[in-house]
Design a protein around this motif. Structure first.
Motif, PDB file in Angstrom:
ATOM      1  N   ASP A 383      -6.336   6.469  -2.375  1.00 61.28           N
ATOM      2  CA  ASP A 383      -5.016   6.184  -2.950  1.00 61.28           C
ATOM      3  C   ASP A 383      -5.112   5.615  -4.361  1.00 61.28           C
ATOM      4  O   ASP A 383      -4.139   5.080  -4.888  1.00 61.28           O
ATOM      5  CB  ASP A 383      -4.245   5.214  -2.053  1.00 61.28           C
ATOM      6  N   SER A 385      -6.609   2.998  -5.412  1.00 60.83           N
ATOM      7  CA  SER A 385      -6.743   1.549  -5.540  1.00 60.83           C
ATOM      8  C   SER A 385      -8.224   1.195  -5.710  1.00 60.83           C
ATOM      9  O   SER A 385      -9.082   1.716  -4.999  1.00 60.83           O
ATOM     10  CB  SER A 385      -6.168   0.847  -4.306  1.00 60.83           C
ATOM     11  N   GLU A 561       6.737   5.320  -2.598  1.00 58.40           N
ATOM     12  CA  GLU A 561       5.539   4.721  -1.993  1.00 58.40           C
ATOM     13  C   GLU A 561       5.493   3.221  -2.210  1.00 58.40           C
ATOM     14  O   GLU A 561       4.954   2.489  -1.398  1.00 58.40           O
ATOM     15  CB  GLU A 561       4.290   5.370  -2.586  1.00 58.40           C
ATOM     16  N   ARG A 643      -2.289  -2.283   2.962  1.00 58.19           N
ATOM     17  CA  ARG A 643      -3.383  -1.876   2.078  1.00 58.19           C
ATOM     18  C   ARG A 643      -4.473  -2.942   2.077  1.00 58.19           C
ATOM     19  O   ARG A 643      -4.224  -4.130   2.306  1.00 58.19           O
ATOM     20  CB  ARG A 643      -2.874  -1.687   0.644  1.00 58.19           C
TER      21      ARG A 643
END
Length: 650
Positions: A383, A385, A561, A643
Motif C-alpha cells: 500500500d 506505506s 481510502e 494499518r
C-alpha cells in the motif's frame, strides 16, 4: 433423383465408416452428393477451435476454401451457424444480417446454408454449402432436413473414428507395458510381480527379499493382501479390482509388513494381463519408497514451520536476477504482498524513494561474493506505506557445492526504529530547549546578583523567570507524554470525526472562533490518543496567533481510502524549519523543532499507519496541519482496515 433418394445415398455413404482415411474419403463423397442436391458448387467441412475456423474437407473450387485454410471465426460465415440449433440458410449474404460484412469481404459468397456438427455433445465445427452468386429462391424445408441429416452422420462418423483411435492407443500402451515388464531383468532393483484373477502371487522377483526380507518362493501361491498392513488392504483390493476390469494403476502407495515386523511403503504400478481379449491377471512393479516418504514428511514439517513462521521467509534463485521462488505467510504479513503476485520477481520491488542506497549496495556486495549479510532497509509495503525491514540473507549450496539459492528473513522492526528515533529526538530537543531556557535563567540570575538599578523592572524579570520555568515544565510534560504513548499498546478502533473535533475544541479560550465541518459519514481507524493529537494542534493554533479574534478551522474529508483531518489557523504560519523537520521525520543541528508538540502528533498519527504534515496557507496568512488516517465503515471490522506503524515521515 428426389430428396429421399439423396438422403438414402447419404446413408449409404456413411454405412460402416471406419479409419481416418475412410472417414475423410466418405466426407468428401458426401459433400459431392450435397452440392448436387442443393445445386451449390461449393461444399466444405470445418473445425472450430479457440475462436478460429479450419477447413477440413472441401468439394468445388474457391480460392479461400481449401483444406488446411484457417481464419478467425469472426470472418467466417460459420460464426452464426455454431451459435444456433438447426440450419442457417442465407439466400443473399449482402442483404442478410446473419452474415457480417467481414465474412462477405473475405469469402464473397452470395448464397450459403450450413449446420453445426457435434461430436460427443461438443461442437466440432460445421458442414456448409455455398455459391459465389446469390440464390433466386429461398432454401426449402427438405433441403434444411437434408443438411441436418448430413451433419448428424458426419458427427457420428467422427465419434466412431475418435473411439477407434482411443482403442488403438490403449492397445499400443498395453503392449508397451507388457514389453517393458518382460524386458526387466530378474536383478531389477524394484519388485516385479504377477497376480492371477484371484489376487494370488504367481511370480515375484528376487528384489522382494531385499525390500521385505522374504524369499520370493514364500510369497508364491499366497494372496497379496496377506502381506499388507491392515490400513492398506482396502486401497489395495479396490485398485486390484480396477486393474482386473482393465484399468492401469500408477503410483499407488501401500504399506507392507516386512520380516522384522516393520512397515515398508511400496509404490506400485500395475497393469492388466490380457489373454484372448480378456484379463487373466495383473502384472506390475513395486518400488521401496519408505526413505522418500520419511524425507517428505520431514520436508513437510519444515515447510509447514516456514509457512507458519511469524517472521518473513523468502527464497530466491541464485541464477539470473535472483527471482523469488518461495515466500511464506510471514512475508505476506510483513510486506502486504500476496506471494502469488511476487514469485519470479527480484525483491527490489520493496525499495522506494527513501531507501538507503548504501544498505542496498551492502546486500548487493554480499550476493556478489556469495556471503551472508544483515542490513536494515527502509522498504515499502504493497500500500506504499514505508516500514523498517531487517533483512538477513544466507546463501544455500547444492549437493555439489554450487550456490543455488538465497534464503532471506524479513522482520518488521519499525516499532524498534521508531523508539530509537524517539529517544534521539527527546535527547536533542531536551538538550536544545533546556540549554536555551537555562541560559535565560542564568542571565536573569547574573543580573540579579549584580544588583538592581533604578531602570530595572522587577515585575518584568519575574515574568521572564515564570515564562521560562513554564516552558521547561511544558517540555518536560510533553516528553513524559511522548514516552507514555511509546510504551502503550496500540488500540486501533473506529473513531467518529465529529466527536474528535468536539473533544479537541472543548477547552478553547473565549474569543476564539471555531468552525468545524465533517464531510464524511465514515469513521477513522486509529487509537484513542488521536484526540490528544488534535487537541495539541488546536492549542498550537490558538497559542501562535498573537492577534485578537483568533479563528480555528477544522475539516474532515474522505477520498475513499483515507479520511483527512485538517486544522487551520489565521496566525503567523509555521516556521519553515519546523515544517521541514516534520516532513523529514528527523532533527539535525540545522533542522529542528522548537518543541515536542508536533512530534507528539506525528508519533500518534504514524503509529496507526497515517501521515502528518504542516503547510502554510496559499490564500492568506496562517498554516494548515493535515492528518491522514485509514477510513472505516460502520460495518467493517477494525482488523480489516488497521494499518501497521509507518516511519516518522509522510
Amino acid at each position: 433423383m428426389d430428396a429421399s433418394g439423396y438422403r438414402e445415398e447419404i446413408y449409404s455413404v456413411f454405412a460402416g465408416a471406419g479409419g481416418d482415411a475412410d472417414v475423410t474419403e466418405r466426407v468428401e463423397r458426401a459433400l459431392g452428393v450435397g452440392t448436387e442436391y442443393l445445386g451449390l458448387p461449393i461444399g466444405f467441412l470445418t473445425r472450430i477451435d479457440d475462436g478460429e475456423q479450419e477447413i477440413v474437407a472441401t468439394t468445388g473450387r474457391h480460392a479461400g476454401i481449401r483444406a488446411g485454410e484457417r481464419c478467425p471465426l469472426d470472418e467466417a460465415y460459420c460464426r452464426r451457424t455454431v451459435e444456433r440449433e438447426g440450419t442457417l440458410a442465407v439466400q443473399d449474404a449482402d442483404a442478410s444480417a446473419a452474415v457480417n460484412d467481414r465474412a462477405v469481404q473475405a469469402f464473397g459468397l452470395g448464397a450459403y446454408i450450413g449446420v453445426k456438427v457435434t461430436v460427443d455433445d461438443e461442437t466440432y465445427g460445421t458442414v456448409c454449402f455455398a455459391a459465389e452468386s446469390t440464390r433466386s429462391e429461398p432454401f426449402g424445408e427438405s433441403e434444411e432436413v437434408f443438411l441436418e441429416l448430413l451433419g448428424k452422420l458426419i458427427g457420428q462418423a467422427l465419434e466412431r473414428r475418435a473411439y477407434e483411435r482411443e482403442l488403438e492407443e490403449r492397445t499400443a500402451r498395453l503392449e508397451r507395458e507388457k514389453a517393458r515388464f518382460e524386458g526387466i531383468a530378474e536383478t531389477s532393483f524394484d519388485i516385479l510381480f504377477r497376480l492371477d484373477r484371484a489376487g494370488t502371487f504367481t511370480y515375484v522377483s528376487a528384489a522382494v527379499e531385499r525390500v521385505l526380507g522374504y524369499p520370493p518362493e514364500e510369497l508364491i501361491d499366497t494372496p497379496f493382501a496377506s502381506w499388507l498392513d491392515g490400513e492398506s488392504i482396502d486401497d489395495a483390493l479396490a485398485a486390484f479390482e480396477r486393474t482386473v476390469d482393465g484399468e492401469a494403476v500408477e503410483g499407488l502407495e501401500l504399506e507392507f509388513v516386512d520380516a522384522t515386523g516393520e512397515r515398508v511403503v511400496v509404490a506400485v504400478n500395475a497393469t492388466p494381463i490380457r489373454d484372448d481379449g480378456g484379463v487373466s491377471g495383473v502384472q506390475g512393479v513395486g518400488r521401496d519408497v519408505t526413505g522418500r516418504k520419511q524425507r517428505e514428511r520431514e520436508l513437510r514439517r519444515k515447510t509447514r514451520a516456514m509457512d507458519e513462521a511469524r517472521v518473513g521467509i523468502s527464497m530466491a534463485d541464485a541464477e539470473g536476477d535472483l527471482p523469488l521462488v518461495y515466500a511464506n505467510e510471514g512475508f505476506e504479513r510483513v510486506t502486504g504482498y500476496d506471494a502469488a503476485e511476487i514469485l519470479g520477481r527480484n525483491c527490489r520491488f520493496l525499495q522506494g524513494a527513501a531507501t538507503d542506497q548504501s544498505a542496498v549496495d551492502e546486500l548487493g556486495d554480499a550476493v556478489a561474493a556469495g556471503e551472508p549479510a544483515s542490513v536494515e532497509l527502509l522498504n515499502y509495503r504493497a500500500d506504499d506505506s514505508p516500514f523498517w525491514n531487517q533483512v538477513r540473507l544466507s546463501p544455500i549450496e547444492g549437493p555439489g557445492g554450487d550456490l543455488t539459492h538465497y534464503l532471506g528473513f524479513q522482520t518488521d522492526v519499525t516499532e524498534r526504529k521508531r523508539t530509537e528515533q524517539l529517544v534521539r529526538l527527546l535527547n536533542r530537543v531536551l538538550r536544545h530547549n533546556l540549554r536555551n531556557d537555562l541560559n535565560v535563567l542564568l542571565g536573569v540570575g547574573t543580573h540579579l546578583q549584580s544588583g538592581l538599578t533604578a531602570e530595572d523592572d522587577v515585575s518584568d524579570l519575574g515574568d521572564r523567570i515564570e515564562r521560562t520555568a513554564n516552558r521547561l515544565v511544558g517540555t518536560s510534560e510533553q516528553a513524559r507524554e511522548l514516552e507514555r504513548y511509546a510504551r502503550r499498546e496500540r488500540e486501533p478502533q473506529r473513531l467518529d470525526p465529529a466527536a474528535l473535533f468536539d473533544a479537541a475544541t472543548n477547552d478553547v479560550p473565549e474569543g476564539v472562533t471555531v468552525d468545524a465541518a465533517v464531510r464524511t459519514e465514515r469513521g477513522i481507524c486509529a487509537g484513542p490518543e488521536l484526540e490528544t493529537a488534535l487537541t495539541e494542534l488546536v492549542e498550537n493554533a490558538v497559542e501562535h496567533d498573537p492577534a485578537a479574534g483568533t479563528s480555528v478551522e477544522l475539516e474532515a474529508t474522505d477520498d475513499g481510502e483515507w479520511v483527512e483531518l485538517t486544522v487551520g489557523d489565521d496566525g503567523v504560519g509555521i516556521d519553515d524549519m519546523e515544517a521541514a523537520a516534520i516532513d523529514a521525520g528527523e532533527e539535525t543541528d540545522l533542522v529542528h523543532c522548537s518543541g515536542l508538540g508536533l512530534w507528539l502528533v506525528n508519533w500518534i498519527v504514524t503509529r496507526y499507519g497515517g501521515s502528518f504534515g504542516v503547510r502554510e496557507r496559499a490564500d492568506r496568512a496562517g498554516s494548515v496541519a493535515s492528518i491522514r488516517l485509514p477510513a472505516i465503515d460502520d460495518d467493517t471490522p477494525v482488523d480489516a482496515v488497521k494499518r501497521r506503524p509507518t516511519v516518522l515521515f509522510r
